[in-house]
Structure formats: structure tokens, C-alpha cells
Scaffold this active site. Structure first.
Site, short mmCIF file in Angstrom:
data_model
loop_
_atom_site.label_atom_id
_atom_site.label_comp_id
_atom_site.label_asym_id
_atom_site.label_seq_id
_atom_site.Cartn_x
_atom_site.Cartn_y
_atom_site.Cartn_z
N HIS A 141 31.35 42.42 25.13
CA HIS A 141 32.27 42.02 23.87
C HIS A 141 32.28 40.39 23.47
CE1 HIS A 141 34.48 40.55 27.83
NE2 HIS A 141 34.98 39.62 26.90
N ASP A 171 30.44 47.36 29.44
CA ASP A 171 30.78 45.70 28.98
C ASP A 171 29.46 44.89 29.43
OD1 ASP A 171 31.93 44.10 27.37
OD2 ASP A 171 33.24 43.32 29.05
N SER A 248 33.85 35.05 30.33
CA SER A 248 33.43 36.28 30.01
C SER A 248 31.74 36.20 30.14
CB SER A 248 33.86 36.75 28.87
OG SER A 248 35.11 37.57 29.07
#
Length: 409
Positions: A141, A171, A248
């Protein structure tokens, strides 16, 4: 049924349902660009063994928590291999047709402002270098749908990145930069993690580069439903090391400086609840992305709910659900996607899955793991109860449909 009961039932359906249909979801609060992955030309196979083989042998640098400065040692060892990733894409704006109408332009004059035809969306995250010739792991993402990816090293050097592949279901993404002799991380074994072990996160939260946070492994094997991302096929590591937007794709480390996970998700409004993808999972997906630029996942095409006495009562008390459940254990099939492998095998909403390939299943995650470990085109023996009768179905998992395929069904 009163309003409170209806609300509770809806919450159960929303948070308990494990989807094998694939609905996109934003993670970690980073700006999400799109769910479309950019695939590059495949490069030579990177196996699990070669991933480790490419990492320098640092056995002499094994650290011990008995050293009061062991965290400093970990940061000095791993920090140079952690990068910031800035991604951007150009999006075409939908300009109302009235702005292009000649009469409108003539009436208001040429000086009337016209909305721009395009806009640039930006996102930011972290990553870590797994191979000295420029292979970087990050979250899908963070880079999915990006026109441009810029990688910044801790020494300030900036490199243009290319997305070799991104897998929305786990992901995980792999980015390649053209460079050599880069610092690399050392990969650990996430299958051996135990709650209570040290956890060290390094990343770039909220634009604050090279931020280090420390905590412990709070739990392992957290289901995607529990983390509130039911479309993901990951059993997450939970940590209380501070994870924030921008973390992230960054590494979660053990006390020896080995990467044990990839930071990826937080639960909004909570503190001390961060989640990471186990490095063994990320490594397996990365191998396939580097080889082919994509990952094919098996799927059945059902939505499921783990049954408990409370869930059964709430479903039965909701007349709009259309279901009447007698069992309080097993996995309820709440929905079957038309023309899916499950539909072709004869599965129906209201079926209760009891066993898959002879193994008892009590939670939706059990079924999901069985499907993920199966082969596309193979056969799963699914034992279920339908209106009090035991039925065994042979289901052949199909390849998880692309977004385009889903739209066409």
C-alpha cells in the site's frame, strides 16, 4: 428485534466475516495511492535460501539483552539499511462538462478559473534493503499504483526506485534501485517468536526519518479479522512498540538485530497496538514477486463467520439476515460469490463448515489458512452440515480474481 440487537449483529458480521473475495483496505494510516500493482520484468529467482545467502554473515555481531546498550547496537547495525520511500502518481480530475461548454465560457469570460485536469497524490513509508544490489522490501500500500518511487538512504542519497511487484492480499511489495554495495539487513525466523521478546521498530513515521521505538512482542498469529483488515491473508505479529503513519514497510527487529516482521498496520484510536507481517511470510511472497512480478492466491469465493453461541443468537435474532443457525461451533458460510469455485462445487449460504481435508476447523481463519496452503486447481475435501445433514464436497480452488475479473462477474 430492537435497534441495539440489530447494531450488535451488524458489528459481528462486519468484524467476524473473513473475506476470500478481496476487498481493498487502507493500512497504517499512510496515504494510499491505489490498489493497482506495478509489475516490472522478472529477474533471476530469489529463493528463501538465496535471500539469506545475500546477507553478510554477522554472527560476530549477535547482541544480548544483558548489554544495557543492546538497542544502540541494533540501531547502528541495521539503521543504514532502513530507507524512506516517497511515492507519487498523477490522477486525472473529473472536470464537470459545464466548464467546457462554449456558452458558459462566453458568459463568464476567459478569466473564469478552470479546475486543473490532473492532480498529484503522494504517499510516504519505509522499507529495508534485503540485497546489496538494491532489492528493498516494503508494504504494497506504500507503492501500489505509483508513477514514481523515490528511495532515500540514511546518508541522504536519493535513488529512483522501480516496483518489481506488489501483492495486495499480503501487503508485500519489492522495490529495485540501481545501486551496488548497499547495506543490508539480516533476516530472522518469525516462526520462533514468543510473546514477551524484545521488539525494535525503525522507520520514518510522520516524516520523522530514522525514528526508533522499542517494545515487546505482544502476541503472534493475530488474524486479519482481529486486526480489522479481513481481506488480508496474513497472521500478524502484535507489538506495543510505537507504530505510526510512515512506519509502514519498515522492519520490526529482535534483540539480535534480525528482521522478524514488516510493520504494516495500526488500529485507529488505540495505543500500543501495532501489527507486523511475519518476515517468513514477507520473504516467501517477495521470492514470487521477484520471479514473476505477481502472486497467484487460491480462493473459494465465500464469506465466512466463526460461530459461537453469542454469534448464533445474534444472527438468529436478526430477521433480515435470512439465516437460522442451530450450531454454535464451526464456520458459517454467510455468502457464496456467483460463478466462484465454491458455487460450482455446490456450497450454499447457511452451510456450516466442520472439516477441511479431514482437519477440524473452528474459526474462519482455519479455513482461510487451509485454502491459502492449497494449490490452484487442486482439490479440497470440505465436510459441512446443511440443515442437520452431513455433506462432503470436493472444491477445486481457483486463482484469486483480479479487480477487472471481479467487476465482470
Amino acid at each position: 428485534m430492537n435497534q441495539r440487537q440489530r447494531s450488535n449483529c451488524k458489528k459481528v458480521l462486519m468484524y467476524s466475516a473473513m473475506s476470500l473475495l478481496g476487498v481493498g483496505m487502507a493500512l497504517s494510516g499512510d496515504q494510499i495511492l491505489a490498489s493497482r500493482a506495478i509489475a516490472a520484468q522478472p529477474t533471476p529467482l530469489l529463493t528463501s535460501a538465496s535471500l539469506v545467502a545475500q546477507v553478510p554473515n554477522r554472527s560476530s555481531a549477535i547482541l544480548s539483552a544483558t548489554d544495557p546498550n543492546f538497542i544502540v547496537g541494533v540501531v547502528q547495525q541495521v539503521g543504514p539499511a532502513v530507507v524512506r520511500i516517497d511515492s507519487s502518481r498523477t490522477v486525472r480530475n473529473q472536470v464537470p462538462s459545464i466548464f467546457r461548454d462554449p456558452f458558459f465560457r462566453q458568459f463568464f469570460g476567459s478569466d473564469f478559473p478552470t479546475p486543473p485536469a490532473t492532480r498529484v497524490e503522494r504517499g510516504q513509508g519505509s522499507g529495508f534493503i534485503i540485497r546489496s544490489d538494491g532489492l528493498i522490501l516494503t508494504n504494497a500500500h506504500v507503492v501500489s499504483g505509483a508513477d514514481r518511487v523515490k528511495v532515500t538512504l540514511t546518508n541522504g542519497q536519493q535513488l529512483q526506485g522501480q516496483v518489481m511487484g506488489a501483492d495486495p492480499l499480503t501487503d508485500v511489495a519489492v522495490v529495485k534501485v540501481n545501486s551496488t554495495n548497499l547495506p543490508t539487513v539480516r533476516l530472522g525466523n518469525s516462526d520462533q517468536l514468543r510473546p514477551g521478546e524484545w521488539a525494535i521498530a525503525i522507520g520514518n513515521p510522520l516524516g520523522l526519518d530514522n525514528t526508533v521505538t522499542v517494545g515487546i512482542i505482544s502476541a503472534t498469529g493475530r488474524s486479519s479479522a482481529a486486526v480489522r483488515v479481513p481481506d488480508k491473508r496474513v497472521s500478524f505479529i502484535q507489538t506495543d512498540a510505537a507504530i505510526n503513519p510512515g512506519n509502514s514497510g519498515g522492519p520490526l527487529l529482535n534483540q539480535r538485530g534480525e528482521v522478524i516482521g514488516m510493520n504494516t498496520a495500526i488500529i485507529g484510536g488505540a495505543q500500543g497496538l501495532g501489527f507486523a507481517i511475519p518476515i517468513n511470510t514477507a520473504q516467501r511472497i517477495a521470492d514470487r514477486l521477484i520471479t514473476t512480478g505477481k502472486v497467484d492466491h487460491p480462493y473459494l469465493g465465500i464469506n465466512m463467520i466463526s460461530l459461537t453461541p453469542e454469534v448464533r443468537q445474534q444472527i438468529n435474532s436478526d430477521s433480515s439476515s435470512g439465516l437460522r443457525i442451530q450450531d454454535d461451533r464451526g464456520v458459517l458460510v454467510a455468502q457464496v460469490l456467483p460463478n466462484s469455485p465454491a458455487a460450482r462445487a455446490g456450497m450454499r449460504p447457511g452451510d456450516i463448515i466442520l472439516r477441511v481435508n479431514g482437519q477440524t476447523v473452528s474459526k474462519a481463519e482455519d479455513v482461510q489458512r487451509a485454502v491459502e496452503s492449497s494449490a490452484i486447481g487442486g482439490t479440497l475435501q470440505v465436510e459441512l452440515r446443511r440443515r442437520g445433514q452431513l455433506i462432503i464436497l470436493a472444491v477445486s480452488p481457483g486463482a484469486f480474481p483480479t479487480k477487472a475479473a471481479q467487476i465482470g462477474e
